[in-house]
Motif scaffolding. Structure first.
Motif, PDB file in Angstrom:
ATOM      1  N   GLU A  21       1.910  -1.171  -8.342  1.00  0.00           N
ATOM      2  CA  GLU A  21       1.995  -2.355  -7.497  1.00  0.00           C
ATOM      3  C   GLU A  21       3.349  -2.381  -6.804  1.00  0.00           C
ATOM      4  O   GLU A  21       4.387  -2.229  -7.438  1.00  0.00           O
ATOM      5  N   VAL A  22       3.317  -2.535  -5.495  1.00  0.00           N
ATOM      6  CA  VAL A  22       4.543  -2.601  -4.702  1.00  0.00           C
ATOM      7  C   VAL A  22       4.460  -3.830  -3.816  1.00  0.00           C
ATOM      8  O   VAL A  22       3.549  -3.939  -2.986  1.00  0.00           O
ATOM      9  N   ASP A  23       5.377  -4.761  -3.986  1.00  0.00           N
ATOM     10  CA  ASP A  23       5.394  -5.986  -3.174  1.00  0.00           C
ATOM     11  C   ASP A  23       4.033  -6.691  -3.185  1.00  0.00           C
ATOM     12  O   ASP A  23       3.553  -7.149  -2.143  1.00  0.00           O
ATOM     13  N   GLY A  24       3.390  -6.751  -4.347  1.00  0.00           N
ATOM     14  CA  GLY A  24       2.120  -7.450  -4.459  1.00  0.00           C
ATOM     15  C   GLY A  24       0.927  -6.662  -3.961  1.00  0.00           C
ATOM     16  O   GLY A  24      -0.201  -7.165  -3.991  1.00  0.00           O
ATOM     17  N   GLN A  25       1.149  -5.470  -3.477  1.00  0.00           N
ATOM     18  CA  GLN A  25       0.031  -4.645  -3.003  1.00  0.00           C
ATOM     19  C   GLN A  25      -0.186  -3.492  -3.974  1.00  0.00           C
ATOM     20  O   GLN A  25       0.771  -2.892  -4.450  1.00  0.00           O
ATOM     21  N   GLU A  26      -1.443  -3.171  -4.209  1.00  0.00           N
ATOM     22  CA  GLU A  26      -1.730  -2.010  -5.026  1.00  0.00           C
ATOM     23  C   GLU A  26      -1.657  -0.777  -4.137  1.00  0.00           C
ATOM     24  O   GLU A  26      -2.328  -0.700  -3.104  1.00  0.00           O
ATOM     25  N   VAL A  27      -0.813   0.169  -4.520  1.00  0.00           N
ATOM     26  CA  VAL A  27      -0.698   1.404  -3.741  1.00  0.00           C
ATOM     27  C   VAL A  27      -1.055   2.588  -4.632  1.00  0.00           C
ATOM     28  O   VAL A  27      -0.834   2.575  -5.837  1.00  0.00           O
ATOM     29  N   LEU A  28      -1.614   3.580  -3.996  1.00  0.00           N
ATOM     30  CA  LEU A  28      -2.007   4.796  -4.707  1.00  0.00           C
ATOM     31  C   LEU A  28      -0.983   5.881  -4.396  1.00  0.00           C
ATOM     32  O   LEU A  28      -0.672   6.120  -3.230  1.00  0.00           O
ATOM     33  N   LEU A  29      -0.449   6.516  -5.437  1.00  0.00           N
ATOM     34  CA  LEU A  29       0.349   7.720  -5.232  1.00  0.00           C
ATOM     35  C   LEU A  29      -0.550   8.884  -5.562  1.00  0.00           C
ATOM     36  O   LEU A  29      -1.223   8.886  -6.606  1.00  0.00           O
ATOM     37  N   ILE A  30      -0.581   9.859  -4.688  1.00  0.00           N
ATOM     38  CA  ILE A  30      -1.474  10.994  -4.903  1.00  0.00           C
ATOM     39  C   ILE A  30      -0.765  12.252  -4.430  1.00  0.00           C
ATOM     40  O   ILE A  30      -0.088  12.250  -3.405  1.00  0.00           O
ATOM     41  N   TRP A  31      -0.906  13.315  -5.217  1.00  0.00           N
ATOM     42  CA  TRP A  31      -0.166  14.542  -4.924  1.00  0.00           C
ATOM     43  C   TRP A  31      -1.161  15.690  -4.729  1.00  0.00           C
ATOM     44  O   TRP A  31      -1.623  16.298  -5.700  1.00  0.00           O
ATOM     45  N   PRO A  32      -1.506  15.967  -3.474  1.00  0.00           N
ATOM     46  CA  PRO A  32      -2.464  17.046  -3.213  1.00  0.00           C
ATOM     47  C   PRO A  32      -1.898  18.400  -3.646  1.00  0.00           C
ATOM     48  O   PRO A  32      -0.698  18.642  -3.492  1.00  0.00           O
ATOM     49  N   GLU A  33      -2.735  19.263  -4.142  1.00  0.00           N
ATOM     50  CA  GLU A  33      -2.297  20.599  -4.549  1.00  0.00           C
ATOM     51  C   GLU A  33      -1.788  21.359  -3.330  1.00  0.00           C
ATOM     52  O   GLU A  33      -2.449  21.424  -2.297  1.00  0.00           O
ATOM     53  N   GLY A  34      -0.587  21.905  -3.457  1.00  0.00           N
ATOM     54  CA  GLY A  34       0.013  22.664  -2.371  1.00  0.00           C
ATOM     55  C   GLY A  34       0.577  21.790  -1.267  1.00  0.00           C
ATOM     56  O   GLY A  34       1.045  22.289  -0.246  1.00  0.00           O
ATOM     57  N   GLY A  35       0.534  20.471  -1.456  1.00  0.00           N
ATOM     58  CA  GLY A  35       1.018  19.558  -0.417  1.00  0.00           C
ATOM     59  C   GLY A  35       2.154  18.688  -0.919  1.00  0.00           C
ATOM     60  O   GLY A  35       2.775  18.978  -1.943  1.00  0.00           O
ATOM     61  N   GLU A  36       2.390  17.609  -0.193  1.00  0.00           N
ATOM     62  CA  GLU A  36       3.469  16.696  -0.544  1.00  0.00           C
ATOM     63  C   GLU A  36       2.908  15.404  -1.117  1.00  0.00           C
ATOM     64  O   GLU A  36       1.791  15.009  -0.798  1.00  0.00           O
ATOM     65  N   SER A  39       1.322   8.410  -0.332  1.00  0.00           N
ATOM     66  CA  SER A  39       0.984   7.074  -0.815  1.00  0.00           C
ATOM     67  C   SER A  39       0.027   6.410   0.171  1.00  0.00           C
ATOM     68  O   SER A  39       0.293   6.361   1.377  1.00  0.00           O
ATOM     69  N   PHE A  40      -1.075   5.899  -0.367  1.00  0.00           N
ATOM     70  CA  PHE A  40      -2.092   5.227   0.438  1.00  0.00           C
ATOM     71  C   PHE A  40      -2.432   3.882  -0.174  1.00  0.00           C
ATOM     72  O   PHE A  40      -2.072   3.597  -1.331  1.00  0.00           O
ATOM     73  N   GLN A  41      -3.190   3.097   0.565  1.00  0.00           N
ATOM     74  CA  GLN A  41      -3.683   1.821   0.015  1.00  0.00           C
ATOM     75  C   GLN A  41      -4.439   2.106  -1.278  1.00  0.00           C
ATOM     76  O   GLN A  41      -5.092   3.153  -1.426  1.00  0.00           O
ATOM     77  N   GLY A  42      -4.346   1.150  -2.244  1.00  0.00           N
ATOM     78  CA  GLY A  42      -4.934   1.390  -3.551  1.00  0.00           C
ATOM     79  C   GLY A  42      -6.421   1.098  -3.633  1.00  0.00           C
ATOM     80  O   GLY A  42      -7.085   1.526  -4.577  1.00  0.00           O
ATOM     81  N   SER A  43      -6.947   0.361  -2.631  1.00  0.00           N
ATOM     82  CA  SER A  43      -8.357  -0.028  -2.678  1.00  0.00           C
ATOM     83  C   SER A  43      -9.163   0.702  -1.626  1.00  0.00           C
ATOM     84  O   SER A  43      -8.669   0.986  -0.534  1.00  0.00           O
ATOM     85  N   ALA A  86      -4.809   3.310   4.824  1.00  0.00           N
ATOM     86  CA  ALA A  86      -3.456   3.005   5.296  1.00  0.00           C
ATOM     87  C   ALA A  86      -2.472   3.841   4.486  1.00  0.00           C
ATOM     88  O   ALA A  86      -2.617   3.991   3.274  1.00  0.00           O
ATOM     89  N   GLN A  87      -1.496   4.389   5.183  1.00  0.00           N
ATOM     90  CA  GLN A  87      -0.521   5.261   4.516  1.00  0.00           C
ATOM     91  C   GLN A  87       0.863   4.599   4.506  1.00  0.00           C
ATOM     92  O   GLN A  87       1.258   3.989   5.492  1.00  0.00           O
ATOM     93  N   TYR A  88       1.549   4.733   3.381  1.00  0.00           N
ATOM     94  CA  TYR A  88       2.892   4.164   3.248  1.00  0.00           C
ATOM     95  C   TYR A  88       3.919   5.288   3.196  1.00  0.00           C
ATOM     96  O   TYR A  88       3.665   6.336   2.585  1.00  0.00           O
ATOM     97  N   PRO A  89       5.097   5.061   3.770  1.00  0.00           N
ATOM     98  CA  PRO A  89       6.160   6.070   3.682  1.00  0.00           C
ATOM     99  C   PRO A  89       6.591   6.281   2.230  1.00  0.00           C
ATOM    100  O   PRO A  89       6.681   5.327   1.453  1.00  0.00           O
ATOM    101  N   VAL A  90       6.847   7.538   1.868  1.00  0.00           N
ATOM    102  CA  VAL A  90       7.301   7.912   0.526  1.00  0.00           C
ATOM    103  C   VAL A  90       8.661   8.593   0.665  1.00  0.00           C
ATOM    104  O   VAL A  90       8.881   9.383   1.587  1.00  0.00           O
ATOM    105  N   LYS A  91       9.553   8.282  -0.256  1.00  0.00           N
ATOM    106  CA  LYS A  91      10.877   8.904  -0.253  1.00  0.00           C
ATOM    107  C   LYS A  91      11.179   9.355  -1.681  1.00  0.00           C
ATOM    108  O   LYS A  91      10.907   8.611  -2.632  1.00  0.00           O
ATOM    109  N   ILE A  92      11.702  10.545  -1.837  1.00  0.00           N
ATOM    110  CA  ILE A  92      12.074  11.035  -3.166  1.00  0.00           C
ATOM    111  C   ILE A  92      13.584  11.236  -3.192  1.00  0.00           C
ATOM    112  O   ILE A  92      14.141  11.921  -2.321  1.00  0.00           O
ATOM    113  N   GLU A  93      14.228  10.606  -4.166  1.00  0.00           N
ATOM    114  CA  GLU A  93      15.672  10.763  -4.341  1.00  0.00           C
ATOM    115  C   GLU A  93      15.922  11.165  -5.778  1.00  0.00           C
ATOM    116  O   GLU A  93      15.666  10.378  -6.694  1.00  0.00           O
TER     117      GLU A  93
END
Ligand code: FES
Length: 111
Positions: A21-36, A39-43, A86-93
């Motif tokens: 949950e991010v800011d009251g929204q359910e978001v899906l994190l998904i890591w495709p094989e061989g990809g990056e 993050s998309f909408q959770g529903s 819907a796609q959300y920006p993802v950042k890795i630090e």
């Protein structure tokens, strides 16, 4: 832009998905094989079923309810072919994963 930390890289491996949950929204994190990490909408755009309850084969995400299919790299639907997630920006630090869901609303399609 308001990136929020959702998890660390230890929480999700390539080929997996998880919801947060991010800011009251359910978001899906998904890591495709061989990809990056993405993050998309959770529903599902069809009837609001949590996508994390579906199946993910490393490339295609399939909603459990009516088997709509989505490309995990782009979020575009494969079947039916006329909608998208819907796609959300993802950042890795370091080991931390951040998502910015600010101002991005989930998409819905015909039912
Ligand atoms: S709710 Fe996902 S395919 Fe119908």
């Amino acid at each position: 832009m308001a990136f929020k930390k959702v998890c660390s890289l230890d929480d999700l491996w390539e080929g997996e998905m998880e919801s947060f949950e991010v800011d009251g929204q359910e978001v899906l994190l998904i890591w495709p094989e061989g990809g990056e990490l993405k993050s998309f909408q959770g529903s599902c755009p069809h009837q609001d079923i949590p996508l994390v309850e579906g199946k993910f084969d490393g490339k295609v995400l399939i909603c459990r309810a009516h088997l709509w299919q989505f490309d995990a790299c782009s979020g575009k639907s494969i079947n039916p072919g006329d909608c998208a997630l819907a796609q959300y920006p993802v950042k890795i630090e370091g080991d931390d994963v951040f998502v910015d869901a600010d101002g991005i609303q989930p998409l819905f399609a015909h039912s």
